[in-house]
Design an enzyme around this catalytic site. Structure first.
Site, PDB file in Angstrom:
ATOM      1  N   HIS A   1       1.898   4.263  -3.071  1.00  0.00           N
ATOM      2  CA  HIS A   1       1.943   5.725  -2.935  1.00  0.00           C
ATOM      3  C   HIS A   1       3.292   6.266  -3.415  1.00  0.00           C
ATOM      4  CE1 HIS A   1      -1.830   6.259  -0.904  1.00  0.00           C
ATOM      5  NE2 HIS A   1      -1.480   5.602   0.190  1.00  0.00           N
TER       6      HIS A   1
ATOM      7  N   HIS B   1       0.834  -1.201   0.000  1.00  0.00           N
ATOM      8  CA  HIS B   1       0.000   0.000   0.000  1.00  0.00           C
ATOM      9  C   HIS B   1       0.873   1.259   0.000  1.00  0.00           C
ATOM     10  CE1 HIS B   1      -3.631   2.345   1.484  1.00  0.00           C
ATOM     11  NE2 HIS B   1      -2.636   3.178   1.771  1.00  0.00           N
ATOM     12  N   GLU B   2       1.837   1.302   0.914  1.00  0.00           N
ATOM     13  CA  GLU B   2       2.712   2.465   1.000  1.00  0.00           C
ATOM     14  C   GLU B   2       3.651   2.547  -0.200  1.00  0.00           C
ATOM     15  OE1 GLU B   2       1.953   4.584   3.052  1.00  0.00           O
ATOM     16  OE2 GLU B   2       0.804   3.484   4.530  1.00  0.00           O
TER      17      GLU B   2
END
Length: 269
Positions: A62, A58-59
């Site tokens: 980004h 998820h990170e």
């Protein structure tokens, strides 16, 4: 989008992440084969490790999107190595989400990688950077539920099946909660570039409390009931029954009860 140069060492996968992935694989194997005397321990380790893997991805989503949008600083910060220890707030990004899963079976999103937004031009790019995280959870949920909606569960041990169902529940809840247009969450990050400067300044002080507000709202029984009814409806659409996800959570919380693994028809395996 333009591709920003980074050193190869900035993109090398961290041994920390590889170790977490290895735990996921070994625990998944143990849940599949019934190697452990207590199947709940294998399910617990598999789901927890896989959940951390999804948080790292998820990170990473980004950071990778920010890199291609113009923020080359993400490489030097270590965000492209998938190392959770490099996050700005390891407590928010890893520890709290794991604790929420253990306490209540909620895939509460974490945060955060620090993106230097001043390096990025274009509102669409800013919105896409914020959207990349929840989209990763959506993709993870699709992968977890693939055996269900592809009707490919023949031969899949029940313990592993239930673990996948519970992991899918966590991914769906994380995707939905993190997509809410609440300051501090990715949903607001998607919307923020399109708001006026005045509104952004007025909302900015509330950003640190967005995650706390979500948790507090979910603590209200009526809201919690409606929310999880919606989650169950989405999972059913993906072929995952309430039985599957509920037993996944029961096995995950192995310290609370019986470790008998029932079949979907109610007979023990």
């Amino acid at each position: 989008m333009t591709t920003a140069p980074t050193r190869s060492s900035d993109r090398r996968i961290s041994p920390v992440f590889l170790g977490i992935a290895a735990v996921t694989a070994v625990a998944g194997w143990a849940a599949w084969t019934g190697f452990a005397d207590n199947p709940g321990i294998a399910v617990f380790l598999f789901v927890t490790a896989a959940w951390i893997v999804s948080l790292c991805l998820h990170e990473y989503a980004h950071a990778r999107t920010a890199l291609h949008s113009g923020d080359i600083s993400v490489g030097a910060k270590g965000y492209l190595t998938l190392n959770p220890l490099k996050y700005t707030h390891a407590l928010l990004s890893i520890v709290l989400p794991v604790l929420f899963v253990i306490m209540g079976g909620i895939g509460l999103p974490g945060g955060a990688v620090f993106i230097e937004r001043g390096r990025i031009r274009g509102r669409w790019k800013h919105s896409l950077i914020s959207a990349a995280g929840p989209l990763t959870n959506v993709l993870f949920a699709v992968v977890c539920t693939a055996p269900f909606w592809l009707d490919a569960l023949d031969g899949v041990p029940y313990a592993f099946r239930y673990a996948l169902a519970f992991l899918a529940l966590l991914q769906v809840t994380a995707a939905i909660l993190n997509s809410l247009p609440i300051p501090g969450l990715d949903g607001y990050g998607v919307l923020e570039p399109w708001l006026s400067y005045k509104i952004r300044r007025q909302v900015e002080p509330f950003a640190p409390f967005g995650l706390i507000a979500v948790f507090g709202i979910l603590w209200i029984p009526e809201v919690n009931h409606v929310f999880f009814d919606a989650i169950d409806a989405i999972l059913r659409g993906l072929g995952v029954s309430e039985w599957d996800s509920e037993w996944g959570q029961r096995l995950y919380r192995f310290w609370e009860g019986s470790q008998e693994v029932p079949s979907p028809s109610g007979f023990s395996q």
